[in-house]
Write a protein that holds these residues in place. Structure first.
Motif, PDB file in Angstrom:
ATOM      1  N   PRO A   1      36.969  56.110 106.730  1.00  0.00           N
ATOM      2  CA  PRO A   1      37.142  56.201 108.182  1.00  0.00           C
ATOM      3  C   PRO A   1      36.152  55.332 108.951  1.00  0.00           C
ATOM      4  O   PRO A   1      36.521  54.685 109.931  1.00  0.00           O
ATOM      5  CB  PRO A   1      36.915  57.690 108.484  1.00  0.00           C
TER       6      PRO A   1
ATOM      7  N   GLU B   1      47.051  58.137 105.363  1.00  0.00           N
ATOM      8  CA  GLU B   1      46.775  59.228 106.300  1.00  0.00           C
ATOM      9  C   GLU B   1      45.532  58.942 107.138  1.00  0.00           C
ATOM     10  O   GLU B   1      45.510  59.203 108.346  1.00  0.00           O
ATOM     11  CB  GLU B   1      46.604  60.535 105.526  1.00  0.00           C
ATOM     12  N   CYS B   2      44.502  58.397 106.519  1.00  0.00           N
ATOM     13  CA  CYS B   2      43.282  58.074 107.253  1.00  0.00           C
ATOM     14  C   CYS B   2      43.543  56.980 108.283  1.00  0.00           C
ATOM     15  O   CYS B   2      43.089  57.067 109.427  1.00  0.00           O
ATOM     16  CB  CYS B   2      42.193  57.642 106.274  1.00  0.00           C
TER      17      CYS B   2
ATOM     18  N   ARG C   1      45.177  58.160 111.431  1.00  0.00           N
ATOM     19  CA  ARG C   1      44.266  58.864 112.338  1.00  0.00           C
ATOM     20  C   ARG C   1      43.359  57.907 113.100  1.00  0.00           C
ATOM     21  O   ARG C   1      43.161  58.052 114.312  1.00  0.00           O
ATOM     22  CB  ARG C   1      43.398  59.855 111.556  1.00  0.00           C
ATOM     23  N   VAL C   2      42.793  56.946 112.396  1.00  0.00           N
ATOM     24  CA  VAL C   2      41.777  56.074 112.995  1.00  0.00           C
ATOM     25  C   VAL C   2      42.408  54.940 113.798  1.00  0.00           C
ATOM     26  O   VAL C   2      41.862  54.519 114.829  1.00  0.00           O
ATOM     27  CB  VAL C   2      40.849  55.506 111.897  1.00  0.00           C
TER      28      VAL C   2
ATOM     29  N   PRO D   1      45.773  54.457 115.489  1.00  0.00           N
ATOM     30  CA  PRO D   1      47.102  54.943 115.888  1.00  0.00           C
ATOM     31  C   PRO D   1      48.092  53.792 116.049  1.00  0.00           C
ATOM     32  O   PRO D   1      47.786  52.773 116.668  1.00  0.00           O
ATOM     33  CB  PRO D   1      46.824  55.623 117.238  1.00  0.00           C
TER      34      PRO D   1
END
Length: 206
Positions: free
Chosen positions: A103, A172-173, A176-177, A179
């Motif tokens: 992340p 998935e990461c 989130r980080v 968009p």
């Protein structure tokens, strides 16, 4: 995608066209993160006048600088180095699996990108699903064919295997980080993330 027969080729160089195709009209600057032997930086310099390349390995960076001209080479850790600027395209090929925090690495790449600019990541990850494994098998066949028909070249930069994250974890990461990021998964054990940084809104610009 891929390099023409007879030119230098390996798994990472194979995906350089994906980075080059992400350069937007009007772009002038690029940052190659974890440049290694500098092959991507050299490709970027063929299209852009302002190219910076950074790597933590002084020896491999010296070899890159000896082979490619017109590039600003930086020996340092992109996570902490103060570039004092942002870039129109930020690229990382086979780099982020070397870093301790996925992340944080994704966020740092985003922070180094100018509004309206593009982040392109070509990465490695571990297979866990049937689809992952089928692509891996396809990669074996693709590697055998291409390594025989192209000028296969083994880079000198350090490697990490197996990668610390699975394809699912990376996807998935990234969602989130970054968009709206575009996810692509390929044979040759690679994935691609392509993300355009939003322009500043009127309120943010004030």
């Amino acid at each position: 995608m891929g390099q023409p027969p007879g030119s230098r080729w390996n798994h990472n160089i194979h995906f350089h066209p994906l980075v080059m195709n992400a350069i937007r009209p009007g772009a002038a600057s690029a940052l190659d993160v974890g440049t290694g032997d500098g092959e991507l930086a050299g490709d970027l310099r063929s299209s852009l006048s302002d190219v910076t390349a950074v790597d933590v390995d002084a020896d491999v960076l010296a070899r890159a600088a000896a082979n490619h001209r017109g590039i600003h080479w930086i020996h340092g850790d992109f996570m902490t180095y103060d570039f004092g600027r942002t870039f129109d395209i930020v690229a990382a090929v086979a780099t982020i699996h070397h870093l301790p925090s996925l992340p944080d690495a994704l966020q740092r790449l985003a922070d180094l990108t100018s509004p309206g600019g593009v982040v392109v990541i070509i990465g490695l990850a571990r297979p866990t699903t049937p689809r992952d494994r089928l692509l891996g098998l396809a990669g074996v066949a693709q590697h055998q064919w291409l390594s025989r028909t192209r000028n296969f070249w083994q880079h000198s930069a350090p490697t990490v295997w197996p990668p610390p994250h699975t394809y699912s974890e990376v996807r998935e990461c990234a969602a989130r980080v970054l968009p709206g990021v575009r996810w692509q998964q390929f044979a040759l054990w690679r994935y691609a993330l392509t993300w355009t940084k939003p322009h500043l809104s009127g309120a943010d610009a004030r």
